[in-house]
Design a protein around this motif. Sequence first.
Motif, mmCIF file in Angstrom:
data_model
loop_
_atom_site.group_PDB
_atom_site.id
_atom_site.type_symbol
_atom_site.label_atom_id
_atom_site.label_comp_id
_atom_site.label_asym_id
_atom_site.label_seq_id
_atom_site.Cartn_x
_atom_site.Cartn_y
_atom_site.Cartn_z
ATOM 1 N N THR A 49 3.714 -1.435 -21.357
ATOM 2 C CA THR A 49 3.329 -1.815 -22.702
ATOM 3 C C THR A 49 2.485 -0.715 -23.298
ATOM 4 O O THR A 49 1.465 -0.337 -22.745
ATOM 5 N N LYS A 50 2.909 -0.229 -24.443
ATOM 6 C CA LYS A 50 2.133 0.796 -25.122
ATOM 7 C C LYS A 50 0.911 0.131 -25.737
ATOM 8 O O LYS A 50 1.023 -0.883 -26.420
ATOM 9 N N GLU A 51 -0.250 0.671 -25.479
ATOM 10 C CA GLU A 51 -1.476 0.026 -25.931
ATOM 11 C C GLU A 51 -2.061 0.699 -27.158
ATOM 12 O O GLU A 51 -2.201 0.101 -28.199
ATOM 13 N N THR A 52 -2.417 1.953 -27.042
ATOM 14 C CA THR A 52 -3.042 2.633 -28.161
ATOM 15 C C THR A 52 -2.615 4.086 -28.142
ATOM 16 O O THR A 52 -2.799 4.764 -27.130
ATOM 17 N N GLY A 53 -1.999 4.521 -29.227
ATOM 18 C CA GLY A 53 -1.481 5.882 -29.234
ATOM 19 C C GLY A 53 -0.483 6.045 -28.109
ATOM 20 O O GLY A 53 0.425 5.235 -27.950
ATOM 21 N N ASN A 54 -0.664 7.060 -27.275
ATOM 22 C CA ASN A 54 0.256 7.270 -26.153
ATOM 23 C C ASN A 54 -0.358 6.821 -24.827
ATOM 24 O O ASN A 54 0.107 7.206 -23.768
ATOM 25 N N LEU A 55 -1.400 6.001 -24.888
ATOM 26 C CA LEU A 55 -2.007 5.496 -23.650
ATOM 27 C C LEU A 55 -1.332 4.195 -23.237
ATOM 28 O O LEU A 55 -1.081 3.324 -24.065
ATOM 29 N N LEU A 56 -1.065 4.093 -21.949
ATOM 30 C CA LEU A 56 -0.343 2.942 -21.411
ATOM 31 C C LEU A 56 -1.246 2.141 -20.495
ATOM 32 O O LEU A 56 -2.149 2.691 -19.851
ATOM 33 N N ARG A 57 -0.973 0.835 -20.399
ATOM 34 C CA ARG A 57 -1.751 -0.013 -19.495
ATOM 35 C C ARG A 57 -1.462 0.352 -18.049
ATOM 36 O O ARG A 57 -0.307 0.483 -17.659
ATOM 37 N N LYS A 58 -2.529 0.518 -17.294
ATOM 38 C CA LYS A 58 -2.414 0.817 -15.863
ATOM 39 C C LYS A 58 -3.424 -0.040 -15.121
ATOM 40 O O LYS A 58 -4.358 -0.574 -15.715
ATOM 41 N N ILE A 59 -3.244 -0.146 -13.807
ATOM 42 C CA ILE A 59 -4.254 -0.772 -12.954
ATOM 43 C C ILE A 59 -4.909 0.319 -12.109
ATOM 44 O O ILE A 59 -4.222 1.160 -11.520
ATOM 45 N N ARG A 60 -6.228 0.286 -12.089
ATOM 46 C CA ARG A 60 -6.995 1.207 -11.249
ATOM 47 C C ARG A 60 -7.535 0.416 -10.058
ATOM 48 O O ARG A 60 -8.259 -0.570 -10.240
ATOM 49 N N LEU A 61 -7.183 0.849 -8.863
ATOM 50 C CA LEU A 61 -7.694 0.228 -7.638
ATOM 51 C C LEU A 61 -8.748 1.126 -7.033
ATOM 52 O O LEU A 61 -8.583 2.358 -7.015
ATOM 53 N N GLU A 62 -9.808 0.536 -6.566
ATOM 54 C CA GLU A 62 -10.831 1.271 -5.812
ATOM 55 C C GLU A 62 -10.975 0.599 -4.461
ATOM 56 O O GLU A 62 -11.224 -0.607 -4.388
ATOM 57 N N ILE A 63 -10.806 1.378 -3.413
ATOM 58 C CA ILE A 63 -10.862 0.843 -2.052
ATOM 59 C C ILE A 63 -11.690 1.802 -1.206
ATOM 60 O O ILE A 63 -11.324 2.967 -1.044
ATOM 61 N N ALA A 64 -12.797 1.307 -0.699
ATOM 62 C CA ALA A 64 -13.655 2.119 0.168
ATOM 63 C C ALA A 64 -13.356 1.764 1.613
ATOM 64 O O ALA A 64 -13.341 0.580 1.977
ATOM 65 N N VAL A 65 -13.091 2.776 2.420
ATOM 66 C CA VAL A 65 -12.642 2.535 3.798
ATOM 67 C C VAL A 65 -13.280 3.517 4.773
ATOM 68 O O VAL A 65 -13.696 4.616 4.398
ATOM 69 N N ASN A 66 -13.314 3.096 6.041
ATOM 70 C CA ASN A 66 -13.656 4.023 7.112
ATOM 71 C C ASN A 66 -12.465 4.950 7.369
ATOM 72 O O ASN A 66 -11.335 4.655 6.980
ATOM 73 N N GLU A 67 -12.742 6.051 8.055
ATOM 74 C CA GLU A 67 -11.735 7.112 8.201
ATOM 75 C C GLU A 67 -10.415 6.601 8.786
ATOM 76 O O GLU A 67 -9.338 7.028 8.361
ATOM 77 N N ASN A 68 -10.487 5.675 9.748
ATOM 78 C CA ASN A 68 -9.253 5.225 10.406
ATOM 79 C C ASN A 68 -8.377 4.359 9.493
ATOM 80 O O ASN A 68 -7.233 4.073 9.825
ATOM 81 N N PHE A 69 -8.913 3.965 8.350
ATOM 82 C CA PHE A 69 -8.123 3.168 7.408
ATOM 83 C C PHE A 69 -7.570 4.004 6.258
ATOM 84 O O PHE A 69 -6.853 3.471 5.406
ATOM 85 N N VAL A 70 -7.873 5.294 6.230
ATOM 86 C CA VAL A 70 -7.447 6.109 5.088
ATOM 87 C C VAL A 70 -5.920 6.185 5.012
ATOM 88 O O VAL A 70 -5.320 5.854 3.985
ATOM 89 N N GLU A 71 -5.293 6.589 6.090
ATOM 90 C CA GLU A 71 -3.832 6.743 6.060
ATOM 91 C C GLU A 71 -3.111 5.414 5.862
ATOM 92 O O GLU A 71 -2.184 5.325 5.041
ATOM 93 N N PRO A 72 -3.512 4.349 6.591
ATOM 94 C CA PRO A 72 -2.855 3.058 6.353
ATOM 95 C C PRO A 72 -2.989 2.584 4.909
ATOM 96 O O PRO A 72 -2.052 2.007 4.353
ATOM 97 N N THR A 73 -4.140 2.849 4.305
ATOM 98 C CA THR A 73 -4.356 2.411 2.920
ATOM 99 C C THR A 73 -3.455 3.197 1.972
ATOM 100 O O THR A 73 -2.781 2.621 1.103
ATOM 101 N N ILE A 74 -3.426 4.504 2.144
ATOM 102 C CA ILE A 74 -2.565 5.339 1.293
ATOM 103 C C ILE A 74 -1.105 4.927 1.451
ATOM 104 O O ILE A 74 -0.375 4.752 0.462
ATOM 105 N N ASN A 75 -0.668 4.731 2.678
ATOM 106 C CA ASN A 75 0.734 4.369 2.922
ATOM 107 C C ASN A 75 1.077 3.014 2.310
ATOM 108 O O ASN A 75 2.175 2.819 1.778
ATOM 109 N N ALA A 76 0.128 2.082 2.378
ATOM 110 C CA ALA A 76 0.369 0.752 1.803
ATOM 111 C C ALA A 76 0.499 0.839 0.285
ATOM 112 O O ALA A 76 1.362 0.180 -0.314
#
Length: 113
Positions: A49-76
């Motif tokens: 959905t075009k929102e304003t000008g050429n900006l589009l609606r997106k979802i921003r996720l923030e996930i803080a993890v320990n090192e061993n969860f970095v790759e699993p999180t990225i892959n997911a």
Amino acid sequence: MKLIIAIIQPDKLEEVKEELYKQEVNLITASEVLGHGRQKGVTEIYRGTKETGNLLRKIRLEIAVNENFVEPTINAIIKGAKTGDIGDGKIFVLDLPQCIRIRTGETGGVAIG
Ligand SMILES: Nc1ncnc2c1ncn2[C@@H]1O[C@H](COP(=O)(O)OP(=O)(O)OP(=O)(O)O)[C@@H](O)[C@H]1O
Ligand SMILES: [Mg+2]
């Protein structure tokens, strides 16, 4: 510790969440944001959905993890968000120096999950 920030298509949020839960990544922050990538929102409008000008609606996720969860999180995130089309999103990985659970005062890797 790392802070993983992902910008994804809104219609992929549920699938990304499901993939994260499979990897036992259960602590996430999600925000509705506006953005565009290198196409400047122009050729991607059919996907969202075009929102304003050429900006589009997106979802921003923030996930803080320990090192061993970095790759699993990225892959997911990739598994849940990827279609192969432009605008699938982007993942940023930042070093995270500290995390504090307010209720208990716990810090660092113990507080993060
Ligand atoms: N370098 C960046 N800095 C800040 N935000 C970005 C950056 N790249 C992408 N984003 C954000 O991520 C969203 C999704 O980006 P997008 O998937 O369109 O990236 P892209 O580089 O244009 O790749 P593609 O060619 O696959 O579309 C954008 O709408 C924007 O909000
Ligand atoms: Mg793009």
